[in-house]
Design a protein around this motif. Structure first.
Motif, PDB file in Angstrom:
ATOM      1  N   SER A  97      14.440 -12.254  -4.576  1.00  0.00           N
ATOM      2  CA  SER A  97      13.975 -12.365  -3.197  1.00  0.00           C
ATOM      3  C   SER A  97      12.716 -11.547  -2.942  1.00  0.00           C
ATOM      4  O   SER A  97      12.154 -11.604  -1.858  1.00  0.00           O
ATOM      5  N   VAL A  98      12.297 -10.763  -3.935  1.00  0.00           N
ATOM      6  CA  VAL A  98      11.079  -9.972  -3.804  1.00  0.00           C
ATOM      7  C   VAL A  98       9.877 -10.901  -3.856  1.00  0.00           C
ATOM      8  O   VAL A  98       9.807 -11.800  -4.693  1.00  0.00           O
ATOM      9  N   GLY A  99       8.931 -10.689  -2.949  1.00  0.00           N
ATOM     10  CA  GLY A  99       7.749 -11.528  -2.928  1.00  0.00           C
ATOM     11  C   GLY A  99       6.892 -11.314  -4.157  1.00  0.00           C
ATOM     12  O   GLY A  99       7.037 -10.335  -4.890  1.00  0.00           O
ATOM     13  N   GLY A 100       5.981 -12.260  -4.409  1.00  0.00           N
ATOM     14  CA  GLY A 100       5.049 -12.092  -5.501  1.00  0.00           C
ATOM     15  C   GLY A 100       4.168 -10.881  -5.274  1.00  0.00           C
ATOM     16  O   GLY A 100       4.079 -10.339  -4.169  1.00  0.00           O
ATOM     17  N   ALA A 101       3.505 -10.450  -6.323  1.00  0.00           N
ATOM     18  CA  ALA A 101       2.604  -9.307  -6.208  1.00  0.00           C
ATOM     19  C   ALA A 101       1.430  -9.649  -5.294  1.00  0.00           C
ATOM     20  O   ALA A 101       0.981 -10.791  -5.233  1.00  0.00           O
ATOM     21  N   VAL A 102       0.945  -8.648  -4.572  1.00  0.00           N
ATOM     22  CA  VAL A 102      -0.258  -8.820  -3.753  1.00  0.00           C
ATOM     23  C   VAL A 102      -1.443  -8.789  -4.708  1.00  0.00           C
ATOM     24  O   VAL A 102      -1.752  -7.754  -5.300  1.00  0.00           O
ATOM     25  N   THR A 103      -2.100  -9.931  -4.857  1.00  0.00           N
ATOM     26  CA  THR A 103      -3.186 -10.040  -5.843  1.00  0.00           C
ATOM     27  C   THR A 103      -4.569 -10.129  -5.196  1.00  0.00           C
ATOM     28  O   THR A 103      -5.572 -10.216  -5.895  1.00  0.00           O
ATOM     29  N   GLY A 104      -4.612 -10.109  -3.879  1.00  0.00           N
ATOM     30  CA  GLY A 104      -5.873 -10.068  -3.149  1.00  0.00           C
ATOM     31  C   GLY A 104      -5.608  -9.518  -1.765  1.00  0.00           C
ATOM     32  O   GLY A 104      -4.583  -9.845  -1.148  1.00  0.00           O
ATOM     33  N   LEU A 105      -6.501  -8.660  -1.283  1.00  0.00           N
ATOM     34  CA  LEU A 105      -6.279  -8.009   0.004  1.00  0.00           C
ATOM     35  C   LEU A 105      -7.625  -7.665   0.633  1.00  0.00           C
ATOM     36  O   LEU A 105      -8.508  -7.120  -0.034  1.00  0.00           O
ATOM     37  N   TYR A 106      -7.775  -7.990   1.917  1.00  0.00           N
ATOM     38  CA  TYR A 106      -9.059  -7.785   2.594  1.00  0.00           C
ATOM     39  C   TYR A 106      -8.815  -7.637   4.090  1.00  0.00           C
ATOM     40  O   TYR A 106      -7.926  -8.293   4.651  1.00  0.00           O
ATOM     41  N   PHE A 107      -9.575  -6.766   4.741  1.00  0.00           N
ATOM     42  CA  PHE A 107      -9.522  -6.696   6.201  1.00  0.00           C
ATOM     43  C   PHE A 107     -10.924  -6.524   6.761  1.00  0.00           C
ATOM     44  O   PHE A 107     -11.828  -6.024   6.092  1.00  0.00           O
ATOM     45  N   GLU A 108     -11.097  -6.960   7.998  1.00  0.00           N
ATOM     46  CA  GLU A 108     -12.395  -6.859   8.641  1.00  0.00           C
ATOM     47  C   GLU A 108     -12.216  -6.819  10.152  1.00  0.00           C
ATOM     48  O   GLU A 108     -11.331  -7.486  10.709  1.00  0.00           O
ATOM     49  N   ARG A 109     -13.064  -6.031  10.800  1.00  0.00           N
ATOM     50  CA  ARG A 109     -13.099  -6.020  12.264  1.00  0.00           C
ATOM     51  C   ARG A 109     -14.094  -7.074  12.730  1.00  0.00           C
ATOM     52  O   ARG A 109     -15.279  -6.983  12.412  1.00  0.00           O
ATOM     53  N   LEU A 110     -13.602  -8.050  13.453  1.00  0.00           N
ATOM     54  CA  LEU A 110     -14.459  -9.084  14.010  1.00  0.00           C
ATOM     55  C   LEU A 110     -14.836  -8.725  15.435  1.00  0.00           C
ATOM     56  O   LEU A 110     -14.276  -7.798  16.028  1.00  0.00           O
ATOM     57  N   ARG A 111     -15.758  -9.475  15.987  1.00  0.00           N
ATOM     58  CA  ARG A 111     -16.127  -9.254  17.383  1.00  0.00           C
ATOM     59  C   ARG A 111     -14.935  -9.486  18.311  1.00  0.00           C
ATOM     60  O   ARG A 111     -14.815  -8.872  19.368  1.00  0.00           O
ATOM     61  N   THR A 112     -14.046 -10.369  17.891  1.00  0.00           N
ATOM     62  CA  THR A 112     -12.901 -10.735  18.723  1.00  0.00           C
ATOM     63  C   THR A 112     -11.627  -9.994  18.368  1.00  0.00           C
ATOM     64  O   THR A 112     -10.618 -10.128  19.060  1.00  0.00           O
ATOM     65  N   GLY A 113     -11.617  -9.222  17.287  1.00  0.00           N
ATOM     66  CA  GLY A 113     -10.396  -8.531  16.889  1.00  0.00           C
ATOM     67  C   GLY A 113     -10.450  -8.099  15.435  1.00  0.00           C
ATOM     68  O   GLY A 113     -11.519  -7.937  14.853  1.00  0.00           O
ATOM     69  N   MET A 114      -9.285  -7.921  14.841  1.00  0.00           N
ATOM     70  CA  MET A 114      -9.212  -7.532  13.438  1.00  0.00           C
ATOM     71  C   MET A 114      -8.416  -8.573  12.656  1.00  0.00           C
ATOM     72  O   MET A 114      -7.410  -9.095  13.137  1.00  0.00           O
ATOM     73  N   VAL A 115      -8.872  -8.868  11.428  1.00  0.00           N
ATOM     74  CA  VAL A 115      -8.202  -9.833  10.574  1.00  0.00           C
ATOM     75  C   VAL A 115      -7.833  -9.178   9.251  1.00  0.00           C
ATOM     76  O   VAL A 115      -8.580  -8.340   8.729  1.00  0.00           O
ATOM     77  N   VAL A 116      -6.653  -9.512   8.742  1.00  0.00           N
ATOM     78  CA  VAL A 116      -6.217  -9.097   7.414  1.00  0.00           C
ATOM     79  C   VAL A 116      -5.827 -10.356   6.662  1.00  0.00           C
ATOM     80  O   VAL A 116      -5.061 -11.178   7.176  1.00  0.00           O
ATOM     81  N   ILE A 117      -6.364 -10.546   5.471  1.00  0.00           N
ATOM     82  CA  ILE A 117      -5.967 -11.679   4.648  1.00  0.00           C
ATOM     83  C   ILE A 117      -5.509 -11.162   3.295  1.00  0.00           C
ATOM     84  O   ILE A 117      -5.995 -10.131   2.813  1.00  0.00           O
ATOM     85  N   CYS A 118      -4.547 -11.857   2.706  1.00  0.00           N
ATOM     86  CA  CYS A 118      -4.058 -11.427   1.408  1.00  0.00           C
ATOM     87  C   CYS A 118      -3.469 -12.612   0.660  1.00  0.00           C
ATOM     88  O   CYS A 118      -3.144 -13.653   1.244  1.00  0.00           O
ATOM     89  N   ALA A 119      -3.355 -12.445  -0.636  1.00  0.00           N
ATOM     90  CA  ALA A 119      -2.768 -13.457  -1.504  1.00  0.00           C
ATOM     91  C   ALA A 119      -1.641 -12.823  -2.289  1.00  0.00           C
ATOM     92  O   ALA A 119      -1.705 -11.649  -2.664  1.00  0.00           O
ATOM     93  N   THR A 120      -0.580 -13.610  -2.531  1.00  0.00           N
ATOM     94  CA  THR A 120       0.513 -13.150  -3.371  1.00  0.00           C
ATOM     95  C   THR A 120       0.785 -14.192  -4.443  1.00  0.00           C
ATOM     96  O   THR A 120       0.623 -15.392  -4.216  1.00  0.00           O
ATOM     97  N   SER A 121       1.204 -13.732  -5.603  1.00  0.00           N
ATOM     98  CA  SER A 121       1.484 -14.643  -6.712  1.00  0.00           C
ATOM     99  C   SER A 121       2.306 -13.914  -7.758  1.00  0.00           C
ATOM    100  O   SER A 121       2.572 -12.714  -7.649  1.00  0.00           O
ATOM    101  N   GLY A 122       2.687 -14.648  -8.785  1.00  0.00           N
ATOM    102  CA  GLY A 122       3.448 -14.059  -9.880  1.00  0.00           C
ATOM    103  C   GLY A 122       4.156 -15.144 -10.668  1.00  0.00           C
ATOM    104  O   GLY A 122       4.250 -16.293 -10.232  1.00  0.00           O
ATOM    105  N   ARG A 123       4.658 -14.784 -11.808  1.00  0.00           N
ATOM    106  CA  ARG A 123       5.369 -15.742 -12.650  1.00  0.00           C
ATOM    107  C   ARG A 123       6.608 -16.264 -11.917  1.00  0.00           C
ATOM    108  O   ARG A 123       7.419 -15.482 -11.394  1.00  0.00           O
ATOM    109  N   ASN A 124       6.742 -17.560 -11.837  1.00  0.00           N
ATOM    110  CA  ASN A 124       7.837 -18.232 -11.127  1.00  0.00           C
ATOM    111  C   ASN A 124       7.824 -17.960  -9.628  1.00  0.00           C
ATOM    112  O   ASN A 124       8.843 -18.101  -8.952  1.00  0.00           O
ATOM    113  N   LYS A 125       6.671 -17.552  -9.101  1.00  0.00           N
ATOM    114  CA  LYS A 125       6.495 -17.338  -7.664  1.00  0.00           C
ATOM    115  C   LYS A 125       5.432 -18.302  -7.153  1.00  0.00           C
ATOM    116  O   LYS A 125       4.415 -18.518  -7.803  1.00  0.00           O
ATOM    117  N   ARG A 126       5.657 -18.868  -5.973  1.00  0.00           N
ATOM    118  CA  ARG A 126       4.641 -19.718  -5.379  1.00  0.00           C
ATOM    119  C   ARG A 126       3.440 -18.876  -4.986  1.00  0.00           C
ATOM    120  O   ARG A 126       3.576 -17.767  -4.452  1.00  0.00           O
TER     121      ARG A 126
END
Length: 207
Positions: A97-126
Motif C-alpha cells: 500500500s506504500v506509494g511509489g517513490a517520489v521521483t520528481g518534485l517542484y514548487f513555485e510561487r505564481l502570481r495567483t498562488g503556489m503550486v507543487v508538482i511531483c511524480a511517483t513511480s517504482g517497480r510494479n507501481k503505476r
C-alpha cells in the motif's frame, strides 16, 4: 520528526526564487516511500556555534511569511507534510500500500498562488503525476498539500523503476513506460479553479 525508518530521499525541490546555491531556506524532500517532507537548513549561526542566533523560536501555529511553515531550524529534522499512498492497491500487505517513490518534485510561487508538482513511480507501481495548488501567494507547504479542492492526479500507463521529471522554464517532462508525458505551468492563470500544471499536457509515445 525525521524520515520514516527505512526510507531515503529520492527527490529535492529547491526554493529557486528565494534561495541560492550558498543560501537556501526551506526545501521539499521526496522519499522512497512516497512521502513529502519539509526541511530547513541550519542557519550560519547554528552551524558555527551550535546554537541559533534567533531570539525566540516560533510557537506552533505561527508562520514565516516566506513559506508559512513552522520554524524547524532549531532541530533541523525533516517534517512530514504529505503521504502519496497507493490508494489503488487492494492488498492488505502494508508494503504493497506504500506509494511509489517520489521521483520528481517542484514548487513555485505564481502570481495567483503556489503550486507543487511531483511524480511517483517504482517497480510494479503505476507512474503518477500529482499537482497541488493553493490560491494564496504566501501559502505554507502544509496548506498547499492539504488543499484537495485544487489537487489533481494523473495515472500514466505502465511502470518504470524511476520516472524522473525535468523542469525547463514553464515546461515539465516526465519519463513513463510508453513515452514522455509533458505539459506546462500556466503562469498567466487567472482562474484558480483551472488545472494549474496541465496546460495542454500530452504524451510523446515511443514508436
Amino acid at each position: 520528526a525525521g524520515l520514516t525508518v527505512g526510507s531515503y530521499v529520492t527527490a529535492v525541490a529547491w526554493d529557486r526564487e528565494r534561495g541560492t546555491e550558498v543560501a537556501s531556506k526551506r526545501v521539499l524532500l521526496g522519499t522512497s516511500r512516497g512521502e513529502i517532507y519539509e526541511y530547513t537548513f541550519p542557519t550560519t549561526a547554528t552551524t558555527q556555534h551550535g546554537t541559533s542566533s534567533h531570539t525566540q523560536p516560533q510557537q506552533d501555529g505561527e508562520h514565516d511569511n516566506s513559506l508559512g511553515a513552522k520554524d524547524s531550524s532549531f532541530v533541523n529534522l525533516p517534517i512530514l507534510l504529505h503521504k502519496l499512498s497507493d490508494s489503488s492497491s487492494s492488498s492488505s500487505n502494508h508494503d504493497d500500500s506504500v506509494g511509489g517513490a517520489v521521483t520528481g518534485l517542484y514548487f513555485e510561487r505564481l502570481r495567483t498562488g503556489m503550486v507543487v508538482i511531483c511524480a511517483t513511480s517504482g517497480r510494479n507501481k503505476r507512474t503518477r503525476f500529482h499537482s497541488f495548488y493553493s490560491p494564496q501567494h504566501n501559502s505554507s507547504f502544509t496548506t498547499v498539500l492539504a488543499d484537495q479542492q485544487y489537487a489533481s492526479l494523473m495515472e500514466l500507463p505502465g511502470s518504470v523503476d524511476f520516472a524522473n521529471m525535468v523542469m525547463v522554464n514553464d515546461v515539465f517532462a516526465l519519463r513513463t513506460a510508453v513515452g514522455i508525458y509533458y505539459g506546462r505551468i500556466d503562469r498567466s492563470l487567472t482562474n484558480a479553479a483551472s488545472t494549474v500544471a496541465a496546460g495542454g499536457s500530452s504524451m510523446i509515445v515511443d514508436a
